[in-house]
Write an enzyme that holds these catalytic residues in place. Structure first.
Site, short mmCIF file in Angstrom:
data_model
loop_
_atom_site.label_atom_id
_atom_site.label_comp_id
_atom_site.label_asym_id
_atom_site.label_seq_id
_atom_site.Cartn_x
_atom_site.Cartn_y
_atom_site.Cartn_z
N LYS A 184 0.89 -1.16 0.00
CA LYS A 184 0.00 0.00 0.00
C LYS A 184 0.92 1.21 0.00
O LYS A 184 1.37 1.69 1.05
CB LYS A 184 -0.88 -0.04 1.25
CG LYS A 184 -2.18 0.69 1.15
CD LYS A 184 -2.07 2.15 0.79
CE LYS A 184 -1.57 3.01 1.92
NZ LYS A 184 -1.39 4.44 1.56
N SER A 238 5.75 7.80 9.94
CA SER A 238 5.89 8.62 11.15
C SER A 238 5.58 7.83 12.42
O SER A 238 4.90 6.80 12.39
CB SER A 238 4.95 9.83 11.06
OG SER A 238 3.61 9.36 11.11
N GLY A 242 2.81 4.93 13.29
CA GLY A 242 3.34 3.70 13.87
C GLY A 242 2.55 3.29 15.11
O GLY A 242 2.23 2.12 15.30
N GLU A 259 9.78 1.27 10.90
CA GLU A 259 10.91 2.18 10.64
C GLU A 259 10.34 3.58 10.70
O GLU A 259 9.61 3.99 9.79
CB GLU A 259 11.49 1.94 9.23
CG GLU A 259 12.35 0.72 9.09
CD GLU A 259 13.72 0.87 9.71
OE1 GLU A 259 14.00 1.90 10.34
OE2 GLU A 259 14.52 -0.07 9.57
N CYS A 293 14.88 10.44 7.00
CA CYS A 293 14.56 10.06 8.38
C CYS A 293 15.74 10.22 9.32
O CYS A 293 15.57 10.50 10.49
CB CYS A 293 14.07 8.62 8.40
SG CYS A 293 15.24 7.48 7.64
N GLU A 393 10.66 16.28 14.83
CA GLU A 393 11.15 16.05 13.46
C GLU A 393 10.47 17.06 12.54
O GLU A 393 9.24 17.18 12.54
CB GLU A 393 10.78 14.62 13.03
CG GLU A 393 11.37 14.27 11.67
CD GLU A 393 10.96 12.88 11.21
OE1 GLU A 393 9.77 12.54 11.31
OE2 GLU A 393 11.83 12.15 10.71
P1 NAD Z 1 3.04 8.89 7.63
O1 NAD Z 1 3.07 8.30 8.98
O2 NAD Z 1 2.24 10.10 7.42
O3 NAD Z 1 2.63 7.71 6.70
C1 NAD Z 1 1.66 7.80 5.82
C2 NAD Z 1 1.31 6.40 5.37
O4 NAD Z 1 0.64 5.72 6.41
C3 NAD Z 1 0.39 6.50 4.21
O5 NAD Z 1 0.69 5.45 3.31
C4 NAD Z 1 -0.97 6.31 4.85
O6 NAD Z 1 -1.89 5.79 3.95
C5 NAD Z 1 -0.63 5.34 5.95
N1 NAD Z 1 -1.54 5.42 7.07
C6 NAD Z 1 -2.17 6.50 7.55
N2 NAD Z 1 -2.94 6.15 8.60
C7 NAD Z 1 -2.75 4.83 8.79
C8 NAD Z 1 -3.23 3.90 9.74
N3 NAD Z 1 -4.08 4.26 10.70
N4 NAD Z 1 -2.81 2.62 9.64
C9 NAD Z 1 -1.94 2.25 8.68
N5 NAD Z 1 -1.44 3.10 7.76
C10 NAD Z 1 -1.84 4.38 7.82
O7 NAD Z 1 4.53 9.16 7.18
P2 NAD Z 1 5.08 9.68 5.79
O8 NAD Z 1 4.73 11.10 5.58
O9 NAD Z 1 4.77 8.71 4.72
O10 NAD Z 1 6.63 9.54 6.03
C11 NAD Z 1 7.39 10.47 6.73
C12 NAD Z 1 7.95 9.80 7.96
O11 NAD Z 1 8.62 8.61 7.57
C13 NAD Z 1 8.96 10.63 8.69
O12 NAD Z 1 8.69 10.59 10.06
C14 NAD Z 1 10.27 9.92 8.38
O13 NAD Z 1 11.26 10.12 9.34
C15 NAD Z 1 9.83 8.51 8.28
N6 NAD Z 1 10.78 7.68 7.54
C16 NAD Z 1 11.45 6.71 8.21
C17 NAD Z 1 12.39 5.93 7.55
C18 NAD Z 1 13.17 4.88 8.28
O14 NAD Z 1 13.77 4.04 7.62
N7 NAD Z 1 13.18 4.87 9.61
C19 NAD Z 1 12.62 6.13 6.20
C20 NAD Z 1 11.93 7.12 5.54
C21 NAD Z 1 11.00 7.91 6.22
#
Ligand code: NAD
Length: 488
Positions: A184, A238, A242, A259, A293, A393
């Site tokens: 997804k 995020s 998570g 992650e 990240c 962040e």
């Molecule tokens: P986000 O948490 O906003 O993720 C969005 C994703 O989660 C979308 O695909 C959305 O459809 C899904 N989502 C939303 N609500 C949900 C739920 N209740 N259950 C399951 N899925 C749901 O994060 P983002 O904007 O995609 O990414 C940015 C974040 O990712 C930053 O915090 C960054 O640090 C982190 N990140 C971490 C790593 C790592 O390896 N640790 C790598 C890249 C980015």
């Protein structure tokens, strides 16, 4: 490049069941790059059913190591062959400027080849030492093995910032271990993911092994996470999401791999070479517009050299960094992904000012760029670690410089964070830096620009995540451990 792409469910290309699509904008031009299907719960449930069937009844979990390795190689070969197409898509969909292409374009190919190698060589089976144990009928000789089975149906939710990289980090070990998967993708990067789905189709996988379902809303992700037919959820995103995933997956105690975000430090130990160090420290205010990240967005410098260090950072960012459309190879700093992300970053910048940090450079939108979601590279100095810009962040091109008195204080500041993803140390004396690294509560520490090892673990302490990925660590994440024992 404004085509409407299709989803992959049960080995067949399809539209959303409602026929709905949505436009994906180019963050540098605000023009559509293409359209993606806007799937419903039913589409997601169909994909989960296909992955479940492929796991329970299909040949993939029982495929030989060699079959899995060959499939991964075919995907890597297809990605290599279509690399330029993928590069253009990454530039247009997520604003990937050329300086990011090592990680955006080259690393996914290298990693796929590495997963192929691991499919061949990973120890799926280990022999336990023979033991004489006390059984019900007296002493007996016991033999045993530890066997690693594929964990099952995986719900894969990758993020958008390095979309090919993050998706491959899930696809590679998922295939190498014999799992089946429903991806997804982030609503902000469906096209690169559907492109990867095309590469998977070229690899002739059995139907249902890999499914890709795209959509704008979070409802389809929630369906994936809460469905009892899914054995494991692997999420990159995020901390807030998570947490929701842990709650939602509790119903059937799914395995969860997370992650998450970070607020990493870069610690500069020496006071000479301020120019070179300041250029390195400016990286997170420029590289992929700070949308990474583990970027060292808290820059810790000895108090005595703080002012000169900041002066060099400002000189570099103002004098050397080119901002613009990443389709121009000369561009170093591209846009941030969406206008709402830009507003959130600007809100952080405003908080830095109102909480008393000094704005050394940037803080606004580049005046010459009227289209696209651009921001200037921004540096705050004399930041205190209790200020919001040092704690939260930002995920944008904003760096905070924090002065420290001695190494102990640097460690205290580094560890005073709810996050624990990455850390960087710059020092002439590598042994001193290694000793310091061992005191830092983060999953990775890069010394003098050390690069992640292909077989090394990546992941976070504290709220930066649960689990590790990379090399054998991922193979372990996507397998369940089974003990098989017998009386000799
Ligand atoms: P986000 O948490 O906003 O993720 C969005 C994703 O989660 C979308 O695909 C959305 O459809 C899904 N989502 C939303 N609500 C949900 C739920 N209740 N259950 C399951 N899925 C749901 O994060 P983002 O904007 O995609 O990414 C940015 C974040 O990712 C930053 O915090 C960054 O640090 C982190 N990140 C971490 C790593 C790592 O390896 N640790 C790598 C890249 C980015």
């Amino acid at each position: 490049m404004t085509a409407t792409m299709r989803m992959l469910i049960d080995g067949a290309w399809c539209e959303a069941s409602t026929g709905a699509t949505y436009a994906v904008p180019n963050p540098a031009t605000e023009e559509p790059v293409g359209h993606a299907p806007d799937a419903t719960f039913d589409d997601m449930r169909r994909a989960i059913a296909a992955a479940r069937r492929a796991f329970d009844e299909g040949p993939w979990p029982r495929a030989t190591r060699e079959d899995r390795a060959r499939a991964l190689q075919r995907i890597a070969d297809a990605m290599e062959r279509r690399k330029e197409e993928m590069r253009q898509l990454l530039i247009a969909e997520v604003g990937a400027s050329f300086i990011t292409h090592g990680m955006q374009v080259e690393a996914p190919i290298e990693h796929l080849r590495h997963w192929a190698e691991l499919a061949r060589t990973f120890a799926f089976e280990e022999t336990l030492p023979v033991r004489v144990s006390q059984g019900a009928m007296g002493p007996q000789v016991n033999c045993g093995i530890v066997y690693r089975q594929p964990v099952g149906v995986c719900g894969m939710i990758p993020t958008w910032n390095f979309p090919a990289y993050v998706t491959v980090q899930k696809l590679g070990p998922g295939l190498a271990t014999g799992c089946t998967m429903v991806f997804k993708p982030s609503p902000w990067s469906p096209l690169v993911n559907l492109f990867i789905a095309e590469l998977c189709q070229e690899a002739d996988l059995p139907p249902g092994v890999v499914n890709f379902v795209t959509g704008q809303g979070s409802d389809i992700a929630e369906t994936l996470v809460s469905d009892a037919r899914v054995d494991k959820v692997s999420f990159t995103g995020s901390v807030a999401t998570g947490r929701k995933i842990i709650q939602a997956s509790a119903a059937n105690l799914k395995r969860v791999f997370l992650e998450l975000g970070g607020k990493s430090v870069g610690i500069y130990l020496d006071t000479d070479e301020p120019q070179m160090n300041a250029m390195i420290a400016s990286g997170p205010a420029m590289f992929h517009a700070g949308q990474g990240c583990a970027m060292a967005t808290r820059v810790l410098v000895p108090a005595a050299s703080h002012d000169v260090f900041v002066e060099h950072m400002v000189g570099f960012l103002k004098g050397m960094v080119t901002i613009g459309d990443p389709s121009d190879p000369a561009t170093m700093l591209g846009p941030v992904i969406r206008p709402e992300r830009r507003r959130a970053i600007e809100e952080h910048i405003a908080s830095g000012k109102s909480e008393g940090a000094t704005l050394a450079t940037g803080g606004g939108r580049p005046a010459n760029l009227t289209r696209g979601w651009f921001l200037e590279p921004t540096v705050f100095c004399n930041v205190r670690n209790d200020q919001r810009i040092a704690r939260e962040e930002i995920f944008g091109p904003v760096v905070s410089v924090i002065p420290y008195r001695d190494e102990d204080e640097a460690v205290r500041i580094a560890n005073d964070s709810t996050y624990g993803l990455g850390g960087a140390i710059y020092a002439r004396d590598t042994s001193r830096a290694i000793a310091l690294a061992k005191r830092i509560r983060t999953g990775v520490v890069w010394i003098n620009n050390g690069i992640n090892m292909l077989d090394g673990p990546f992941g976070g302490f504290k709220e930066s995540g649960i689990g590790r990925e990379g090399g054998r660590w991922s193979m372990e994440e996507y397998t369940e451990v089974q003990q098989i024992t017998w009386r000799a």
